[in-house]
Design an enzyme around this catalytic site. Structure first.
Site, short mmCIF file in Angstrom:
data_model
loop_
_atom_site.label_atom_id
_atom_site.label_comp_id
_atom_site.label_asym_id
_atom_site.label_seq_id
_atom_site.Cartn_x
_atom_site.Cartn_y
_atom_site.Cartn_z
N ALA A 237 -84.05 -73.04 -30.56
CA ALA A 237 -84.58 -71.76 -31.05
C ALA A 237 -84.34 -71.66 -32.55
O ALA A 237 -83.88 -72.62 -33.17
CB ALA A 237 -83.90 -70.61 -30.32
N ASN A 238 -84.67 -70.52 -33.13
CA ASN A 238 -84.35 -70.26 -34.54
C ASN A 238 -83.84 -68.83 -34.67
O ASN A 238 -83.82 -68.08 -33.69
CB ASN A 238 -85.58 -70.53 -35.42
CG ASN A 238 -86.74 -69.62 -35.08
OD1 ASN A 238 -86.66 -68.41 -35.25
ND2 ASN A 238 -87.82 -70.21 -34.55
N ARG A 239 -83.43 -68.44 -35.87
CA ARG A 239 -82.73 -67.18 -36.06
C ARG A 239 -83.64 -65.98 -36.31
O ARG A 239 -83.17 -64.92 -36.69
CB ARG A 239 -81.74 -67.30 -37.23
CG ARG A 239 -80.62 -68.27 -36.94
CD ARG A 239 -79.55 -68.23 -38.03
NE ARG A 239 -78.63 -69.34 -37.89
CZ ARG A 239 -77.64 -69.37 -36.99
NH1 ARG A 239 -77.47 -68.34 -36.18
NH2 ARG A 239 -76.86 -70.42 -36.91
N SER A 240 -84.95 -66.12 -36.11
CA SER A 240 -85.83 -64.97 -36.32
C SER A 240 -85.43 -63.82 -35.39
O SER A 240 -85.25 -64.00 -34.19
CB SER A 240 -87.28 -65.38 -36.03
OG SER A 240 -88.08 -64.22 -35.93
N ALA B 271 -91.97 -66.70 -36.00
CA ALA B 271 -91.32 -67.93 -36.48
C ALA B 271 -91.45 -68.96 -35.36
O ALA B 271 -90.54 -69.13 -34.53
CB ALA B 271 -89.86 -67.66 -36.83
#
Ligand code: C5P
Length: 220
Positions: free
Chosen positions: A29-32, A95
């Site tokens: 995942a990412n931090r969006s 994102a």
């Protein structure tokens, strides 16, 4: 509540991160947080638009008064976008993960059995570029985002040309700005007319200003 300059306009907004499974219990995942995309959907609905809000697993709740489509992966987001079209405008604030597993495991990887995993990636579809390149059924206004850490305007203008979108909302996410994960944003709106630097303001204010610009473009 459906009154306003965007009344009768259907607008697609993507938001949040995507989750790409490694196995049934793990993902990349990412931090969006989804904060900016959520604020944009809310601001568009407040101006009377019919908003389809396609969101990955975000930290912030979806706004009221919009049609929410929840997805996990980039591929699901891409399919949901296709199902939501046609639209008068589309704002791609998500994102999206650039990569997914080439082959997600359908059973949980086990330390004792599988040893150290080697993850092989495949590239995800670029949803914004695909929609902006459509020859049939392309939304009249396609807006993308660009998070840059250097040469913000040059890089974002190149991205606008490459992806064929009408506008790029570029922001400087270099650590010194404190924007990543914060409540404020400092953006440059890149269009065919050039680059317009907006003062630093809250993400809600950025969203309202962008929604007003979209209303202007769709009525003009
Ligand atoms: O190339 P980059 O990821 O910086 O582009 C960001 C813009 O492209 C954002 O508007 C994002 O929502 C969109 N995008 C997309 N699908 C992808 C990657 C990015 O729609 N797979």
């Amino acid at each position: 509540l459906t009154d306003g300059p965007l009344r009768g306009k259907r607008i697609l907004v993507t938001s949040g991160p995507t989750h790409e499974p490694i196995d049934p219990v793990r993902y990349i995942a990412n931090r969006s947080s989804g904060a900016q995309g959520t604020a944009i959907a809310r601001a568009l609905a407040a101006l009377g638009a019919e908003v389809v809000f396609v969101t990955g697993p975000a930290d912030v709740p979806a706004p009221d008064g919009v049609q929410v489509v929840r997805v996990q992966t980039a591929q699901q987001m891409s399919d949901a976008v296709d199902a939501a079209l046609p639209a008068d405008a589309a704002v791609f604030a998500a994102a999206v993960a650039d990569w997914r597993m080439a082959q997600a495991s359908d059973r949980k990887l086990k330390k004792s059995r599988d040893g150290l995993p080697v993850l092989e990636f495949a590239e995800n579809p670029d949803i914004l570029a695909r929609v902006a390149h459509m020859t049939e059924g392309r939304p009249g206004l396609v807006v993308g985002f660009a998070a840059e850490t250097d040469d913000v305007i040059e890089n974002a203008a190149a991205k606008r040309a490459r992806k064929q979108c009408d506008w790029i909302v570029a922001n400087d996410v270099s650590p010194a700005t404190g924007i990543m994960g914060g409540t404020e944003n400092a953006v440059v709106l890149i269009s065919a007319e050039g680059a317009e630097t907006w003062p630093r303001m809250g993400k809600d204010a950025v969203a309202r200003r962008l929604a007003e610009r979209i209303a202007g473009a769709l009525s003009g």
